[in-house]
Design a protein around this motif. Structure first.
Motif, mmCIF file in Angstrom:
data_model
loop_
_atom_site.group_PDB
_atom_site.id
_atom_site.type_symbol
_atom_site.label_atom_id
_atom_site.label_comp_id
_atom_site.label_asym_id
_atom_site.label_seq_id
_atom_site.Cartn_x
_atom_site.Cartn_y
_atom_site.Cartn_z
ATOM 1 N N UNK A 176 -36.664 61.290 -10.841
ATOM 2 C CA UNK A 176 -36.154 59.949 -10.509
ATOM 3 C C UNK A 176 -36.633 59.559 -9.115
ATOM 4 N N UNK A 177 -37.296 58.424 -9.018
ATOM 5 C CA UNK A 177 -37.804 57.921 -7.736
ATOM 6 C C UNK A 177 -36.952 56.720 -7.318
ATOM 7 N N UNK A 178 -36.415 56.773 -6.109
ATOM 8 C CA UNK A 178 -35.632 55.647 -5.590
ATOM 9 C C UNK A 178 -36.326 55.080 -4.363
ATOM 10 N N UNK A 179 -36.544 53.778 -4.377
ATOM 11 C CA UNK A 179 -37.221 53.096 -3.263
ATOM 12 C C UNK A 179 -36.221 52.157 -2.598
ATOM 13 N N UNK A 180 -36.193 52.174 -1.284
ATOM 14 C CA UNK A 180 -35.268 51.326 -0.523
ATOM 15 C C UNK A 180 -35.963 50.950 0.786
ATOM 16 N N UNK A 181 -36.337 49.672 0.907
ATOM 17 C CA UNK A 181 -37.103 49.269 2.101
ATOM 18 C C UNK A 181 -36.603 47.940 2.648
ATOM 19 N N UNK A 182 -36.518 47.852 3.970
ATOM 20 C CA UNK A 182 -36.146 46.614 4.665
ATOM 21 C C UNK A 182 -37.401 45.974 5.234
ATOM 22 N N UNK A 183 -37.790 44.841 4.681
ATOM 23 C CA UNK A 183 -39.018 44.159 5.122
ATOM 24 C C UNK A 183 -38.681 43.079 6.143
ATOM 25 N N UNK A 184 -39.555 42.957 7.124
ATOM 26 C CA UNK A 184 -39.449 41.853 8.081
ATOM 27 C C UNK A 184 -40.747 41.053 8.060
ATOM 28 N N UNK A 185 -40.625 39.781 8.410
ATOM 29 C CA UNK A 185 -41.799 38.913 8.407
ATOM 30 C C UNK A 185 -42.832 39.460 9.379
ATOM 31 N N UNK A 186 -44.062 39.641 8.900
ATOM 32 C CA UNK A 186 -45.128 40.174 9.760
ATOM 33 C C UNK A 186 -45.772 39.035 10.521
ATOM 34 N N UNK A 187 -45.688 39.084 11.837
ATOM 35 C CA UNK A 187 -46.240 37.991 12.654
ATOM 36 C C UNK A 187 -47.698 38.245 12.972
#
Lengths: 187, 148
Positions: A176-187
């Motif tokens: 089981x693969x769990x992905x959890x990522x917080x993305x921010x706008x890339x300037x």
């Protein structure tokens, strides 16, 4: 008076433009999390990587991941050694990558707080073997940060990961693969 | 005669059990107390990976490496592993160093645009030219500790 009105209008327009630009564009992080979990009656095995590089294009829907295999940390050093040396050959195949598309990305309003469901489909490469994967994910937008979460299952044998018979009972055929990522706008 | 043989077998079995138990429970590398296999600048290790990723993996990966370089920023966005970023190659290449959460206070006291000295276990180079959104590259170190 006229000058002030024009200035106010210009400020509002500029603000709207800035807001609109954040609704599209590239969102990125270098600190995404991937966990994998194997359950058998004999033993549970889990490992985490907290330095996953990932980005998505909120306009086109393109989504990519790159994770270093050696950077998966196990609770036990011996498990980590076996994982890298015996199963993943991580010095030879140092990275796992994913390149795919978020379906109906326009529905994910990155400029507005909200929770959105979408399917992500693409190609997952592990040990130089590339397979199609598709998974439903949740995108949660909060104050400019887009959190993406998903869970899917892979079969190690699909990626030429050979488990010796002596330990076959300890490692699940489905990981089981769990992905959890917080993305921010890339300037 | 039977008793000494029985005792010998028991001792061997006990020894084997202890060996297996210790191997199974051996701890992760304690970076702080491990002497660095190599001391290198951030730009030099980045160049080594950029030039020949495979050769650099063989030379540096899994080893404790001491690194010094210009601190560009602190990336504290993942509370499970606070990180700092050193300059590797201008705006295209970086050294990303992960720390245990207990290092957070020490990382907060670091000043950007100063030279940071640290050691950590080299994991390889992340990023890929084949992935256009992730074309910028990071040489990654984990379980880092600051060197005074």
């Amino acid at each position: 008076m006229k000058k002030i009105t024009i200035l106010t209008l210009a400020t509002i327009c500029f603000g709207m433009m800035a807001f609109t630009s954040h609704s599209g564009g590239i969102f990125k992080t270098n600190t995404g999390n991937i966990n994998f979990f194997s359950h058998t009656p004999i033993e549970d095995i889990t490992a985490d990587n907290h330095k996953v590089k990932t980005a998505f294009d909120a306009t086109s829907g393109k989504m990519q991941f790159s994770a270093l295999i050696k950077d998966f940390e196990f609770p036990k050093a011996l498990m980590q050694e076996h994982f890298n040396e015996n199963y993943m050959e991580s010095t030879t195949f140092p990275k796992s990558t994913f390149s795919g598309m978020i379906e109906n990305v326009a529905a994910i309003k990155t400029g507005e707080n909200g929770i959105y469901k979408s399917t992500v489909s693409g190609k997952l490469t592990i040990k130089d073997v590339t397979k199609d994967v598709s998974t439903e994910g949740t995108f949660t937008v909060k104050d400019g940060v887009v959190n993406a979460k998903t869970t899917f299952v892979i079969n190690p044998t699909d990626y030429n990961i050979e488990i010796p018979k002596s330990v076959a009972g300890k490692i699940s055929k489905e990981i089981k693969i769990t992905v959890d990522a917080d993305y921010r706008h890339a300037h | 005669m039977k008793k000494p043989i029985f005792l010998l077998i028991l001792l061997i079995a006990l020894g084997a059990f202890l060996y297996a138990y210790r191997a199974y429970n051996k701890p992760h590398t304690d970076v702080a107390s491990t002497e660095a296999a190599e001391t290198i600048s951030a730009s030099a290790i980045f160049q080594a990976f950029e030039l020949d990723d495979s050769a650099a993996m063989v030379k540096y990966s899994d080893k404790v490496i001491a690194i010094h370089g210009l601190l560009l920023n602190r990336d504290l966005s993942n509370e499970k592993e606070p990180q700092i970023v050193l300059e590797g190659n201008g705006y295209d290449g970086f050294i990303r160093c992960g720390f245990k959460p207990e290092y957070l206070d020490k990382l907060l006291s670091l000043q950007d645009s100063t030279t940071a000295h640290l050691k950590g276990i080299c994991m390889g180079m992340n990023g890929s030219e084949e992935l256009d959104l992730l074309a910028d590259k990071d040489v990654v170190l984990s379980n880092c500790t600051l060197i005074d």
